[in-house]
Write a protein that holds these residues in place. Structure first.
Motif, PDB file in Angstrom:
ATOM      1  N   GLU A 170     -17.968 -16.579 -37.744  1.00  0.00           N
ATOM      2  CA  GLU A 170     -16.629 -16.107 -38.097  1.00  0.00           C
ATOM      3  C   GLU A 170     -16.526 -15.814 -39.592  1.00  0.00           C
ATOM      4  O   GLU A 170     -15.988 -14.785 -40.005  1.00  0.00           O
ATOM      5  N   ILE A 171     -17.031 -16.732 -40.427  1.00  0.00           N
ATOM      6  CA  ILE A 171     -16.929 -16.523 -41.872  1.00  0.00           C
ATOM      7  C   ILE A 171     -17.828 -15.367 -42.316  1.00  0.00           C
ATOM      8  O   ILE A 171     -17.422 -14.534 -43.135  1.00  0.00           O
ATOM      9  N   ASP A 172     -19.045 -15.311 -41.797  1.00  0.00           N
ATOM     10  CA  ASP A 172     -19.953 -14.212 -42.162  1.00  0.00           C
ATOM     11  C   ASP A 172     -19.355 -12.863 -41.780  1.00  0.00           C
ATOM     12  O   ASP A 172     -19.468 -11.876 -42.534  1.00  0.00           O
ATOM     13  N   ARG A 173     -18.730 -12.816 -40.620  1.00  0.00           N
ATOM     14  CA  ARG A 173     -18.096 -11.567 -40.180  1.00  0.00           C
ATOM     15  C   ARG A 173     -17.004 -11.151 -41.165  1.00  0.00           C
ATOM     16  O   ARG A 173     -16.845  -9.972 -41.492  1.00  0.00           O
ATOM     17  N   PHE A 174     -16.264 -12.141 -41.657  1.00  0.00           N
ATOM     18  CA  PHE A 174     -15.219 -11.847 -42.635  1.00  0.00           C
ATOM     19  C   PHE A 174     -15.831 -11.428 -43.977  1.00  0.00           C
ATOM     20  O   PHE A 174     -15.390 -10.450 -44.599  1.00  0.00           O
ATOM     21  N   ILE A 175     -16.855 -12.139 -44.431  1.00  0.00           N
ATOM     22  CA  ILE A 175     -17.491 -11.803 -45.712  1.00  0.00           C
ATOM     23  C   ILE A 175     -18.072 -10.394 -45.682  1.00  0.00           C
ATOM     24  O   ILE A 175     -18.093  -9.695 -46.710  1.00  0.00           O
ATOM     25  N   ASP A 176     -18.505  -9.952 -44.521  1.00  0.00           N
ATOM     26  CA  ASP A 176     -19.060  -8.604 -44.382  1.00  0.00           C
ATOM     27  C   ASP A 176     -18.035  -7.510 -44.662  1.00  0.00           C
ATOM     28  O   ASP A 176     -18.404  -6.341 -44.859  1.00  0.00           O
ATOM     29  N   THR A 177     -16.748  -7.873 -44.684  1.00  0.00           N
ATOM     30  CA  THR A 177     -15.700  -6.873 -44.960  1.00  0.00           C
ATOM     31  C   THR A 177     -15.404  -6.764 -46.455  1.00  0.00           C
ATOM     32  O   THR A 177     -14.497  -6.018 -46.851  1.00  0.00           O
ATOM     33  N   ALA A 178     -16.148  -7.489 -47.290  1.00  0.00           N
ATOM     34  CA  ALA A 178     -15.851  -7.545 -48.726  1.00  0.00           C
ATOM     35  C   ALA A 178     -15.791  -6.157 -49.355  1.00  0.00           C
ATOM     36  O   ALA A 178     -14.986  -5.904 -50.268  1.00  0.00           O
ATOM     37  N   GLY A 179     -16.630  -5.238 -48.905  1.00  0.00           N
ATOM     38  CA  GLY A 179     -16.645  -3.890 -49.473  1.00  0.00           C
ATOM     39  C   GLY A 179     -15.332  -3.145 -49.330  1.00  0.00           C
ATOM     40  O   GLY A 179     -15.056  -2.199 -50.085  1.00  0.00           O
ATOM     41  N   ASP A 180     -14.508  -3.560 -48.376  1.00  0.00           N
ATOM     42  CA  ASP A 180     -13.205  -2.922 -48.175  1.00  0.00           C
ATOM     43  C   ASP A 180     -12.170  -3.390 -49.183  1.00  0.00           C
ATOM     44  O   ASP A 180     -11.076  -2.815 -49.256  1.00  0.00           O
ATOM     45  N   TYR A 181     -12.493  -4.442 -49.923  1.00  0.00           N
ATOM     46  CA  TYR A 181     -11.534  -5.040 -50.849  1.00  0.00           C
ATOM     47  C   TYR A 181     -12.195  -5.257 -52.220  1.00  0.00           C
ATOM     48  O   TYR A 181     -12.425  -6.398 -52.643  1.00  0.00           O
ATOM     49  N   PRO A 182     -12.526  -4.177 -52.940  1.00  0.00           N
ATOM     50  CA  PRO A 182     -13.248  -4.313 -54.218  1.00  0.00           C
ATOM     51  C   PRO A 182     -12.494  -5.155 -55.239  1.00  0.00           C
ATOM     52  O   PRO A 182     -13.115  -5.808 -56.085  1.00  0.00           O
ATOM     53  N   GLN A 183     -11.153  -5.182 -55.142  1.00  0.00           N
ATOM     54  CA  GLN A 183     -10.369  -5.970 -56.090  1.00  0.00           C
ATOM     55  C   GLN A 183     -10.516  -7.470 -55.854  1.00  0.00           C
ATOM     56  O   GLN A 183     -10.138  -8.280 -56.708  1.00  0.00           O
ATOM     57  N   LEU A 230     -10.090 -23.341 -46.081  1.00  0.00           N
ATOM     58  CA  LEU A 230      -8.863 -22.868 -46.726  1.00  0.00           C
ATOM     59  C   LEU A 230      -9.130 -21.633 -47.574  1.00  0.00           C
ATOM     60  O   LEU A 230      -8.340 -20.683 -47.566  1.00  0.00           O
ATOM     61  N   ALA A 231     -10.254 -21.636 -48.306  1.00  0.00           N
ATOM     62  CA  ALA A 231     -10.586 -20.464 -49.117  1.00  0.00           C
ATOM     63  C   ALA A 231     -10.739 -19.227 -48.240  1.00  0.00           C
ATOM     64  O   ALA A 231     -10.241 -18.133 -48.575  1.00  0.00           O
ATOM     65  N   TRP A 232     -11.421 -19.379 -47.129  1.00  0.00           N
ATOM     66  CA  TRP A 232     -11.603 -18.276 -46.166  1.00  0.00           C
ATOM     67  C   TRP A 232     -10.256 -17.737 -45.688  1.00  0.00           C
ATOM     68  O   TRP A 232      -9.992 -16.534 -45.744  1.00  0.00           O
ATOM     69  N   LEU A 233      -9.386 -18.631 -45.221  1.00  0.00           N
ATOM     70  CA  LEU A 233      -8.127 -18.198 -44.630  1.00  0.00           C
ATOM     71  C   LEU A 233      -7.155 -17.676 -45.682  1.00  0.00           C
ATOM     72  O   LEU A 233      -6.387 -16.741 -45.411  1.00  0.00           O
ATOM     73  N   LEU A 234      -7.163 -18.257 -46.881  1.00  0.00           N
ATOM     74  CA  LEU A 234      -6.312 -17.740 -47.954  1.00  0.00           C
ATOM     75  C   LEU A 234      -6.789 -16.367 -48.408  1.00  0.00           C
ATOM     76  O   LEU A 234      -5.971 -15.477 -48.701  1.00  0.00           O
ATOM     77  N   LEU A 235      -8.096 -16.192 -48.476  1.00  0.00           N
ATOM     78  CA  LEU A 235      -8.637 -14.889 -48.856  1.00  0.00           C
ATOM     79  C   LEU A 235      -8.357 -13.852 -47.771  1.00  0.00           C
ATOM     80  O   LEU A 235      -8.063 -12.683 -48.070  1.00  0.00           O
ATOM     81  N   GLU A 236      -8.429 -14.263 -46.527  1.00  0.00           N
ATOM     82  CA  GLU A 236      -8.070 -13.371 -45.426  1.00  0.00           C
ATOM     83  C   GLU A 236      -6.619 -12.924 -45.568  1.00  0.00           C
ATOM     84  O   GLU A 236      -6.295 -11.744 -45.389  1.00  0.00           O
ATOM     85  N   ALA A 237      -5.734 -13.866 -45.899  1.00  0.00           N
ATOM     86  CA  ALA A 237      -4.318 -13.534 -46.098  1.00  0.00           C
ATOM     87  C   ALA A 237      -4.147 -12.587 -47.279  1.00  0.00           C
ATOM     88  O   ALA A 237      -3.302 -11.678 -47.255  1.00  0.00           O
ATOM     89  N   ALA A 238      -4.956 -12.780 -48.322  1.00  0.00           N
ATOM     90  CA  ALA A 238      -4.884 -11.900 -49.491  1.00  0.00           C
ATOM     91  C   ALA A 238      -5.323 -10.476 -49.131  1.00  0.00           C
ATOM     92  O   ALA A 238      -4.732  -9.492 -49.600  1.00  0.00           O
ATOM     93  N   CYS A 239      -6.338 -10.363 -48.296  1.00  0.00           N
ATOM     94  CA  CYS A 239      -6.799  -9.034 -47.857  1.00  0.00           C
ATOM     95  C   CYS A 239      -5.712  -8.322 -47.058  1.00  0.00           C
ATOM     96  O   CYS A 239      -5.439  -7.128 -47.269  1.00  0.00           O
TER      97      CYS A 239
END
Length: 615
Positions: free
Chosen positions: A480-493, A543-552
């Motif tokens: 689940e986390i790796d799948r989310f981290i793989d989307t990092a390119g969509d959020y350069p900021q 928490l970092a994962w879910l907060l970052l997901e919310a930020a995205c």
């Protein structure tokens, strides 16, 4: 009745339902949840907020002041509780039902939001009905047909209440020491003798009957955990037609004087001391009680996290409100200016630091509970569908893995949040009238009950993470986390934050390898010395994962519209704050765990010499 100090922002729930957890769209298409439209859910949550503010909240401080009194075997509860219970039954007869016709039920994902408000606004009161739904589920899973007919629906509707009875004076966390005995009768019922200790909400007159789920041993059962059975013991006997009979000799001999939760009677109960106490064996098999109890205990552990979040969230909102109005001091860069204006303390950098830590942890913990309960909700929709078996296994794995984290991590962070809330409010926060000190006192027990947080950390590292060896549950989590981290390119900021999350997940994987090496080198006794910190690592990463997901999600919303700009901006700010200020602990924990000399175990003789100085 006192003023209500409970505070909640329904916008946070709306964000979780409509924005962050998109899977809810699939959820609400299922017939099981067919009435859960956004409009209906908003109405339910608003009604729950009003009930918390107008009915439950005003009795919160009064319950603490009045406490519970034992008089001639009966317990006198805080004076507001009987009317509160009456209102609760009238307005929330079945808290899981969307409509009176029971065509549809509330998924756990939404139910926990309602319960957060109820448990946060008056936790002591909610303890009296807290086991009604879980015990109804327990009966549905393991009970005989007659047991279901007698007890299940009455418990589900809070017509009667339920109590979980495990602890005894000599048997706290170690249930293998339980001594309560049950002797089988010719009619298939059992006679129980024994005592139970510190039983929450163990005696009251709010409902016509209390159903005790008692852990005990049959006559032929051996010692240890494998000889334990679960018995259903009504306070007043119930005949097979469902009619209430005579008193069943469950008696309260004392109630505990304690630090918090004073409106909840923690009782010392005896069974069969003054007369025959009858009970049913849950289901048809003895010696499987601990396995059966896991259904109740796991739900109780999730509820513990909800209790903690409800109070900690309100503590944060109270601190935020106070900081925005309290005029005190000048801006730091204008300290020496005689003409500078005083400012509200929310403008001071250190107060902002404390508020950001509280906000990030409250919203992160709420997202953690939402993540777990969404998986619970989805599992319910997969029942009977072979094509969904892989998804069911995946989501059940998440529930199993995250349950000890929800219980232990959230209750630990709630204590920290209350400490920060008190500090933010200064001297006012330390006074009783503001209520923050009561939140702190009430929250502290949550790290202790339903299995101490240390026990949760042992469960996590041993049973869920396989002592660092290949763990199916961790693989689910990592996917689940790796799948989310793989989307990092969509959020350069947010790329820097994604990299921090990836690094911290790597720290955790390294720690698991260290643990596995200890097992192979026969150094297993090192593991419990670090298990609490390992659990906290996982909590921080989640928490970092879910907060970052919310930020995205929020960054996408900001690109599309200006509405709620400040709300969505705040999601980005707290994700960055948590990841830059709190998540670095994973590197610290990794360093400590890799340092072979960081923990020096003392033999008992060493402790004896230290203790001798105190004599």
């Amino acid at each position: 009745m006192s003023k209500n100090i409970y505070k909640i922002d329904l916008r946070e729930f709306k964000f979780l339902i409509e924005d962050q957890f998109y899977q809810t769209r699939e959820l609400f298409d299922h017939p099981l949840y067919q009435d859960c439209s956004p409009e209906i859910l908003h109405e339910i949550l608003l009604r729950a907020k009003n009930f918390a503010y107008q009915v439950l909240g005003p009795g919160f401080q009064q319950a603490d002041e009045q406490g519970c009194q034992l008089k001639a075997g009966s317990i006198q509860l805080p004076e507001s509780f009987p009317e509160m219970w009456k209102r609760f039954k009238q307005e929330w007869t079945d808290v899981t039902s969307v409509s009176g016709e029971r065509r549809s039920t509330l998924p756990p994902f939404i139910l926990q939001m309602v319960l957060e408000m109820f448990m946060g606004s008056n936790p002591s009161f909610m303890a009296y009905g807290g086991f009604c739904l879980p015990s109804s589920t327990l009966l549905d899973r393991y009970g005989s047909e007659i047991q279901k007919a007698l007890f299940r629906d009455r418990l589900a509707a809070s017509e009667w209440t339920a109590c979980l009875c495990l602890t005894e004076p000599q048997a706290g966390s170690d249930v293998s020491l339980v001594e309560t005995r049950a002797r089988r009768q010719t009619d298939g019922t059992y006679l129980l003798t024994g005592e139970k200790y510190l039983i929450s909400a163990g005696m009251h007159d709010l409902a016509d009957n209390i159903i005790y789920f008692v852990l005990g041993r049959g006559e032929q059962s051996g010692s240890g955990t494998y000889g334990l059975s679960c018995f259903i013991v009504p306070k007043y006997w119930v005949d097979e037609g469902g009619t209430l009979g005579g008193f069943n000799h469950v008696e309260c001999i004392s109630i505990a004087e304690k630090m918090g939760f004073k409106g909840c009677a923690n009782t010392h109960l005896t069974f069969g001391a003054q007369g025959p106490c009858r009970g049913y064996l849950l289901g048809e098999r003895e010696n499987v009680g601990l396995l059966q109890f896991l259904t109740l205990m796991n739900q109780a552990r999730i509820s513990t996290g909800v209790y903690a979040l409800g109070m900690a969230s309100s503590a944060y909102y109270n601190a935020l409100s106070y900081a925005s109005k309290r005029l005190q001091g000048k801006r730091f860069d204008q300290s020496f200016s005689p003409t500078a204006d005083r400012v509200n303390i929310i403008e001071h950098a250190d107060v902002q630091r404390m508020l950001l830590e509280m906000k990030s942890k409250v919203e992160g913990c709420r997202a953690l509970i939402a993540k777990l309960t969404l998986s619970e909700s989805l599992i319910n929709t997969f029942e009977g569908r072979d094509d969904k078996e892989m998804e069911r296994v995946h989501h059940q794995g998440l529930v199993d893995l995250l349950t000890p984290v929800v219980k232990a991590y959230i209750s630990d962070q709630a204590w920290r949040i209350c400490e920060l809330a008190i500090q933010t409010c200064g001297g006012r926060g330390y006074l009783r009238d503001m209520g923050l000190e009561q939140y702190a006192r009430d929250i502290k027990v949550l790290a202790i009950w339903e299995g101490t947080n240390y026990i949760q950390s042992q469960d996590l590292i041993r049973d869920k993470l396989g002592l660092g060896n290949t763990s199916k549950l961790f693989n689910i989590y990592k996917i689940e986390i790796d799948r989310f981290i793989d989307t990092a390119g969509d959020y350069p900021q947010l790329l820097a934050e994604f990299n921090c999350l990836k690094d911290s997940l790597g720290h955790f994987e390294t720690v698991l390898k260290v643990v596995h090496d200890w097992v192979k080198s026969k150094e297993m006794l090192k593991i419990p010395a670090y298990s609490t910190r390992i659990l906290h690592m996982m909590g921080d990463i989640t928490l970092a994962w879910l907060l970052l997901e919310a930020a995205c999600v929020s960054s996408c919303k900001l690109c599309k519209r200006d509405k709620d700009k400040e709300f969505f901006n705040s999601k980005i700010i707290i994700a960055k704050f948590f990841i830059r200020n709190e998540l670095p602990r994973t590197q610290y924990y990794l360093n400590v765990i890799q340092d072979r000399n960081s923990f020096c175990e003392l033999e008992f003789s060493d402790w004896s010499s230290l203790l001798s100085e105190l004599e």
